[in-house]
Design a protein around this motif. Structure first.
Motif, PDB file in Angstrom:
ATOM      1  N   THR A 222      12.822  14.027 -68.588  1.00 45.60           N
ATOM      2  CA  THR A 222      12.471  14.653 -67.314  1.00 45.60           C
ATOM      3  C   THR A 222      11.354  13.953 -66.566  1.00 45.60           C
ATOM      4  O   THR A 222      11.162  14.220 -65.389  1.00 45.60           O
ATOM      5  CB  THR A 222      12.048  16.124 -67.533  1.00 45.60           C
ATOM      6  N   ARG A 223      10.618  13.042 -67.194  1.00 45.13           N
ATOM      7  CA  ARG A 223       9.484  12.435 -66.525  1.00 45.13           C
ATOM      8  C   ARG A 223       9.549  10.919 -66.627  1.00 45.13           C
ATOM      9  O   ARG A 223       9.521  10.353 -67.719  1.00 45.13           O
ATOM     10  CB  ARG A 223       8.165  12.944 -67.105  1.00 45.13           C
ATOM     11  N   ALA A 224       9.605  10.276 -65.468  1.00 46.02           N
ATOM     12  CA  ALA A 224       9.665   8.821 -65.453  1.00 46.02           C
ATOM     13  C   ALA A 224       8.345   8.191 -65.866  1.00 46.02           C
ATOM     14  O   ALA A 224       8.303   7.014 -66.239  1.00 46.02           O
ATOM     15  CB  ALA A 224      10.059   8.330 -64.056  1.00 46.02           C
ATOM     16  N   ASN A 225       7.241   8.966 -65.803  1.00 49.29           N
ATOM     17  CA  ASN A 225       5.926   8.375 -66.052  1.00 49.29           C
ATOM     18  C   ASN A 225       5.426   8.586 -67.475  1.00 49.29           C
ATOM     19  O   ASN A 225       4.247   8.409 -67.745  1.00 49.29           O
ATOM     20  CB  ASN A 225       4.900   8.911 -65.049  1.00 49.29           C
ATOM     21  N   VAL A 226       6.302   8.961 -68.397  1.00 53.17           N
ATOM     22  CA  VAL A 226       5.940   9.096 -69.814  1.00 53.17           C
ATOM     23  C   VAL A 226       6.913   8.262 -70.641  1.00 53.17           C
ATOM     24  O   VAL A 226       8.120   8.529 -70.651  1.00 53.17           O
ATOM     25  CB  VAL A 226       5.983  10.570 -70.282  1.00 53.17           C
ATOM     26  N   ARG A 227       6.387   7.256 -71.320  1.00 50.07           N
ATOM     27  CA  ARG A 227       7.215   6.372 -72.128  1.00 50.07           C
ATOM     28  C   ARG A 227       6.574   6.188 -73.496  1.00 50.07           C
ATOM     29  O   ARG A 227       5.355   6.138 -73.629  1.00 50.07           O
ATOM     30  CB  ARG A 227       7.381   5.020 -71.442  1.00 50.07           C
ATOM     31  N   PHE A 228       7.412   6.072 -74.516  1.00 44.90           N
ATOM     32  CA  PHE A 228       6.935   5.992 -75.898  1.00 44.90           C
ATOM     33  C   PHE A 228       7.199   4.639 -76.547  1.00 44.90           C
ATOM     34  O   PHE A 228       6.713   4.381 -77.650  1.00 44.90           O
ATOM     35  CB  PHE A 228       7.619   7.067 -76.753  1.00 44.90           C
ATOM     36  N   ASP A 229       7.976   3.772 -75.908  1.00 45.79           N
ATOM     37  CA  ASP A 229       8.478   2.582 -76.599  1.00 45.79           C
ATOM     38  C   ASP A 229       7.459   1.448 -76.719  1.00 45.79           C
ATOM     39  O   ASP A 229       7.794   0.389 -77.263  1.00 45.79           O
ATOM     40  CB  ASP A 229       9.764   2.067 -75.940  1.00 45.79           C
ATOM     41  N   ASP A 230       6.223   1.652 -76.259  1.00 48.14           N
ATOM     42  CA  ASP A 230       5.174   0.662 -76.517  1.00 48.14           C
ATOM     43  C   ASP A 230       4.342   1.037 -77.735  1.00 48.14           C
ATOM     44  O   ASP A 230       3.443   0.294 -78.131  1.00 48.14           O
ATOM     45  CB  ASP A 230       4.277   0.488 -75.294  1.00 48.14           C
ATOM     46  N   HIS A 231       4.647   2.184 -78.345  1.00 47.82           N
ATOM     47  CA  HIS A 231       3.897   2.648 -79.517  1.00 47.82           C
ATOM     48  C   HIS A 231       4.567   2.177 -80.804  1.00 47.82           C
ATOM     49  O   HIS A 231       5.760   1.870 -80.831  1.00 47.82           O
ATOM     50  CB  HIS A 231       3.775   4.164 -79.494  1.00 47.82           C
ATOM     51  N   SER A 232       3.787   2.140 -81.868  1.00 46.53           N
ATOM     52  CA  SER A 232       4.282   1.633 -83.143  1.00 46.53           C
ATOM     53  C   SER A 232       5.209   2.642 -83.814  1.00 46.53           C
ATOM     54  O   SER A 232       5.224   3.828 -83.474  1.00 46.53           O
ATOM     55  CB  SER A 232       3.103   1.336 -84.077  1.00 46.53           C
ATOM     56  N   SER A 233       5.955   2.153 -84.801  1.00 50.25           N
ATOM     57  CA  SER A 233       6.849   3.039 -85.545  1.00 50.25           C
ATOM     58  C   SER A 233       6.059   4.076 -86.336  1.00 50.25           C
ATOM     59  O   SER A 233       6.507   5.210 -86.512  1.00 50.25           O
ATOM     60  CB  SER A 233       7.740   2.213 -86.491  1.00 50.25           C
ATOM     61  N   ASP A 234       4.867   3.705 -86.804  1.00 53.60           N
ATOM     62  CA  ASP A 234       4.017   4.672 -87.503  1.00 53.60           C
ATOM     63  C   ASP A 234       3.600   5.807 -86.576  1.00 53.60           C
ATOM     64  O   ASP A 234       3.603   6.984 -86.967  1.00 53.60           O
ATOM     65  CB  ASP A 234       2.766   3.989 -88.060  1.00 53.60           C
ATOM     66  N   GLU A 235       3.235   5.475 -85.352  1.00 56.76           N
ATOM     67  CA  GLU A 235       2.861   6.501 -84.383  1.00 56.76           C
ATOM     68  C   GLU A 235       4.043   7.426 -84.109  1.00 56.76           C
ATOM     69  O   GLU A 235       3.897   8.659 -84.069  1.00 56.76           O
ATOM     70  CB  GLU A 235       2.393   5.853 -83.080  1.00 56.76           C
ATOM     71  N   SER A 236       5.215   6.840 -83.918  1.00 55.94           N
ATOM     72  CA  SER A 236       6.405   7.646 -83.645  1.00 55.94           C
ATOM     73  C   SER A 236       6.741   8.538 -84.826  1.00 55.94           C
ATOM     74  O   SER A 236       7.113   9.704 -84.665  1.00 55.94           O
ATOM     75  CB  SER A 236       7.591   6.733 -83.317  1.00 55.94           C
ATOM     76  N   GLY A 237       6.604   7.992 -86.043  1.00 54.40           N
ATOM     77  CA  GLY A 237       6.905   8.773 -87.226  1.00 54.40           C
ATOM     78  C   GLY A 237       5.964   9.936 -87.422  1.00 54.40           C
ATOM     79  O   GLY A 237       6.376  11.025 -87.843  1.00 54.40           O
ATOM     80  N   ASN A 238       4.697   9.722 -87.109  1.00 51.48           N
ATOM     81  CA  ASN A 238       3.691  10.779 -87.258  1.00 51.48           C
ATOM     82  C   ASN A 238       3.587  11.683 -86.035  1.00 51.48           C
ATOM     83  O   ASN A 238       2.884  12.703 -86.070  1.00 51.48           O
ATOM     84  CB  ASN A 238       2.312  10.159 -87.525  1.00 51.48           C
ATOM     85  N   ARG A 239       4.238  11.268 -84.943  1.00 49.72           N
ATOM     86  CA  ARG A 239       4.155  11.987 -83.661  1.00 49.72           C
ATOM     87  C   ARG A 239       2.712  12.054 -83.149  1.00 49.72           C
ATOM     88  O   ARG A 239       2.340  12.971 -82.452  1.00 49.72           O
ATOM     89  CB  ARG A 239       4.765  13.399 -83.767  1.00 49.72           C
ATOM     90  N   ARG A 240       1.939  11.059 -83.522  1.00 48.88           N
ATOM     91  CA  ARG A 240       0.547  10.957 -83.058  1.00 48.88           C
ATOM     92  C   ARG A 240       0.400   9.609 -82.367  1.00 48.88           C
ATOM     93  O   ARG A 240       0.590   8.563 -83.000  1.00 48.88           O
ATOM     94  CB  ARG A 240      -0.447  11.097 -84.203  1.00 48.88           C
ATOM     95  N   TYR A 241       0.043   9.643 -81.092  1.00 47.20           N
ATOM     96  CA  TYR A 241       0.088   8.449 -80.258  1.00 47.20           C
ATOM     97  C   TYR A 241      -1.306   8.082 -79.758  1.00 47.20           C
ATOM     98  O   TYR A 241      -2.044   8.938 -79.264  1.00 47.20           O
ATOM     99  CB  TYR A 241       1.022   8.681 -79.066  1.00 47.20           C
ATOM    100  N   GLU A 242      -1.660   6.813 -79.880  1.00 49.05           N
ATOM    101  CA  GLU A 242      -2.928   6.330 -79.367  1.00 49.05           C
ATOM    102  C   GLU A 242      -2.915   6.312 -77.844  1.00 49.05           C
ATOM    103  O   GLU A 242      -1.933   5.886 -77.230  1.00 49.05           O
ATOM    104  CB  GLU A 242      -3.225   4.921 -79.890  1.00 49.05           C
TER     105      GLU A 242
END
Length: 277
Positions: A222-242
């Motif tokens: 729903t939001r073009a201004n939120v992207r996750f694909d620059d984060h590491s696999s560890d961040e994605s796995g833990n759902r905790r993003y720097e």
């Protein structure tokens, strides 16, 4: 300086009902809305209090943050920070900051007045003012008063851009990179990657925010201004993003010995020492 101009609010507008078209803002989606008289009065009040404090401070540049949303669940208070210059080419006490283009995946560097800074559908009318050491102030003024203000700008925006990645950029990350360029030896930083290497080597620590599966799914669709694909696999796995939060930028200034004063300005009362960002 060829920077785009944000919505201009003349002083006489305090007597009018204004429709804010919202050409740009710090991360959220844009909608047309009527600015209520109470909101306008509060914005003018905060602008006046900020101006008065800055005038008395003797600073040539300060970093000011606002409370755009409720981030208390992440332990954060302030959402968006910009640099405000005493003698900007466009006028006295003008902000230079990065703003998202109406919820799209793009951004621009804007120069903007004090009132406008506090007219962004804020969660609370409160600001934190950070005054760097004089040498850093001088170098930031030189950068932000001319074409180098946009040197490290990357127009592809993500609200949760990873601080040490260059695929996207958000407002606090741009400011952090610009601070690093000002801190580094003259000519040492020309690119975003070099700025990131500099602040990482000098003790920068990002904050982390937890975004659950449901929230992430909603944001992705729903939001073009939120992207996750620059984060590491560890961040994605833990759902905790720097993220580059206001708190992490303030902490970095403290870590590098670059901060002289940090105060909170509310709608009334004297400035208070900043203890939470």
């Amino acid at each position: 300086m060829m920077l785009p101009k944000h919505l201009a609010i003349p002083a006489a507008a305090a007597l009018l009902t204004i429709t804010a078209a919202g050409t740009a803002e710090a991360g959220s989606g844009c909608t047309q809305r009527a600015i209520e008289p109470t909101e306008l009065r509060q914005a003018f009040n905060m602008a006046a209090r900020t101006r008065d404090y800055l005038e008395q401070s003797g600073a040539e540049v300060a970093l000011v943050a606002r409370v755009g949303a409720d981030l208390s669940e992440h332990g954060l208070r302030y959402t968006h920070m910009g640099a405000v210059l005493r003698n900007h080419p466009a006028g006295r006490w003008m902000f230079v900051h990065l703003l998202n283009e109406c919820g799209a995946d793009t951004s621009g560097i804007y120069d903007e007045g004090l009132v406008n800074f506090y007219l962004d559908d804020l969660f609370a009318f409160e600001g934190v003012v950070l005054i760097p050491k004089p040498e850093l102030q001088h170098r930031l003024t030189a950068i932000l008063s001319g074409p180098r203000a946009t040197q490290l700008h990357h127009p592809v925006y993500s609200m949760i851009a990873r601080p040490t990645a260059t695929k996207y950029q958000n407002s606090n990350q741009w400011l952090l990179e610009t601070i690093a360029m000002a801190q580094a030896p003259e000519g040492a930083v020309h690119t975003r990657a070099q700025a990131q290497q500099y602040f990482a080597a000098h003790g920068y620590r990002a904050d982390t925010v937890r975004i659950g599966d449901f929230q992430r799914l909603g944001a992705a669709f729903t939001r073009a201004n939120v992207r996750f694909d620059d984060h590491s696999s560890d961040e994605s796995g833990n759902r905790r993003y720097e993220v580059a939060s206001v708190r992490s930028v303030a902490r970095y200034l403290e870590t590098t010995g670059s901060l002289t004063t940090a105060v909170v300005l509310g709608p009334e009362g004297p400035p208070k020492p900043a203890v939470k960002y």
